[in-house]
Design a protein around this motif. Structure first.
Motif, mmCIF file in Angstrom:
data_model
loop_
_atom_site.group_PDB
_atom_site.id
_atom_site.type_symbol
_atom_site.label_atom_id
_atom_site.label_comp_id
_atom_site.label_asym_id
_atom_site.label_seq_id
_atom_site.Cartn_x
_atom_site.Cartn_y
_atom_site.Cartn_z
ATOM 1 N N HIS A 70 -70.227 -36.403 -62.882
ATOM 2 C CA HIS A 70 -69.136 -37.164 -62.264
ATOM 3 C C HIS A 70 -69.485 -38.655 -62.323
ATOM 4 N N CYS B 175 -63.189 -37.373 -63.719
ATOM 5 C CA CYS B 175 -62.505 -37.912 -62.545
ATOM 6 C C CYS B 175 -61.691 -39.088 -63.066
ATOM 7 N N HIS C 122 -60.972 -33.777 -62.384
ATOM 8 C CA HIS C 122 -60.461 -34.196 -61.077
ATOM 9 C C HIS C 122 -59.137 -34.891 -61.340
ATOM 10 N N ASP D 130 -57.599 -34.195 -56.415
ATOM 11 C CA ASP D 130 -58.663 -34.936 -55.754
ATOM 12 C C ASP D 130 -58.033 -35.986 -54.847
HETATM 13 MN MN LIG Z 1 -63.686 -37.272 -58.350
#
Ligand SMILES: [Mn+2]
Length: 312
Positions: free
Chosen positions: A171, A210, A236, A278
């Motif tokens: 991440h 993400c 995400h 998210d």
């Molecule tokens: Mn995230």
């Protein structure tokens, strides 16, 4: 794409919400109450069975448990014993067919926000980060130490990740910038490309996309997603608005990213992996129990994600 949601243990109302929204696969946060032994297969089996009995098949562990991860990232005296425990998790995950673990390289300070009461559409509340409001801590780590600790970790765990077929999904740093004397390295596409393809290359080492964090870095998602496509293990699904120095969350349909267009891009690039929403807003009547993870906002976000998935 495989629709998932984020679950804590033991059961709470988010389990019901997700199940009622049609979610059948889970991103699982392992118990942190001290009674759960991360290296004990029967402890894992109990948690796994409780999810499966409820109708949720665990597919991802997120995050790498902080009781181990924090020592590994900081490179302190408990690093080696923590790495040993991570390695012992892999055969257990393999047996339960949980193929992916989401980890990050934020040492000392994790996911960080300076506000939790920023007004979003209709008076909903969201979190945000403003560097002008950030209060530094006494913690300190350099970029070199972070890269050294990262390489040390990969050299130890990658052979076992490959042996047991476990994917490590990195991440990005959020916020993707240095905080006081705490350096950050997973802050750009170039650095993350180096981290997954240049330090200890492995087919089992990739990213958690993400997407909003990459956007906040100033990266172009239309370049980053195609470039990383084969290494995206987990998504995400997140929107946001602002700049690296001052940004905030939004409703998923109300930020800077065109979410439907990004879903088309994933499809075009052949990215077909677990995905979860998210950071949702806190909505009317809710107390902010878990910043970004309150219940009503999840209804909207999961429904919005499902609609886009079906349309694309
Ligand atoms: Mn995230």
């Amino acid at each position: 794409m495989l629709l998932t949601d984020y679950f804590r243990y033991p059961k709470d109302s988010t389990w019901d919400i997700a199940r009622q929204c049609g979610v059948e696969h889970g991103v699982i946060r392992l118990p942190e109450d001290g009674s759960f032994d991360l290296t004990n297969a029967s402890h894992w089996q109990k948690v796994y069975d409780d999810f499966v009995d409820f109708g949720i098949k665990p597919v991802i562990i997120e995050p790498m448990p902080n009781e181990l991860h924090d020592h590994i990232k900081a490179g302190d005296e408990k690093r080696d014993e923590s790495i040993e425990k991570v390695i012992k998790m892999f055969p257990i995950m393999d047996k339960l067919d949980i193929r992916t673990i989401c980890f990050n390289w934020m040492a000392h300070i994790g996911w960080c926000r300076t506000r939790a009461d920023i007004v979003e559409r209709g008076g909903a509340k969201v979190t945000g980060f403003n560097m002008a409001e950030f209060v530094p801590t006494d913690a300190c780590i350099t970029e070199k130490e972070l890269w050294d600790n990262y390489e040390y970790f990969l050299k130890a765990v990658i052979p076992y990740a490959e042996k047991y077929g476990i994917n490590l999904a990195l991440h990005p740093d959020d916020p993707p910038t240095k905080l006081g004397n705490v350096s950050r390295i997973m802050t750009s596409f170039a650095n993350i490309d180096k981290a997954i393809n240049g330090v200890v290359p492995s087919k089992n080492l990739g990213v958690t996309m993400c997407q909003a964090t990459y956007h906040i870095m100033g990266e172009d998602l239309y370049k980053v997603i195609p470039a990383l496509a084969e290494k995206i293990f987990f998504i995400h699904f997140r929107n946001t608005t602002g700049t690296i120095q001052n940004y905030r969350e939004t409703f998923h349909d109300n930020g800077a990213i065109d979410m439907a267009d990004i879903m088309k891009l994933y499809k075009k690039c052949g990215v077909d992996v677990p995905i979860r929403v998210d950071h949702v807003p806190t909505m009317v009547g809710e107390d902010m129990v878990n910043q970004g993870y309150d219940a009503i906002g999840r209804f909207f976000a999961i429904g919005y994600l499902k609609g886009i998935m079906q349309a694309v």
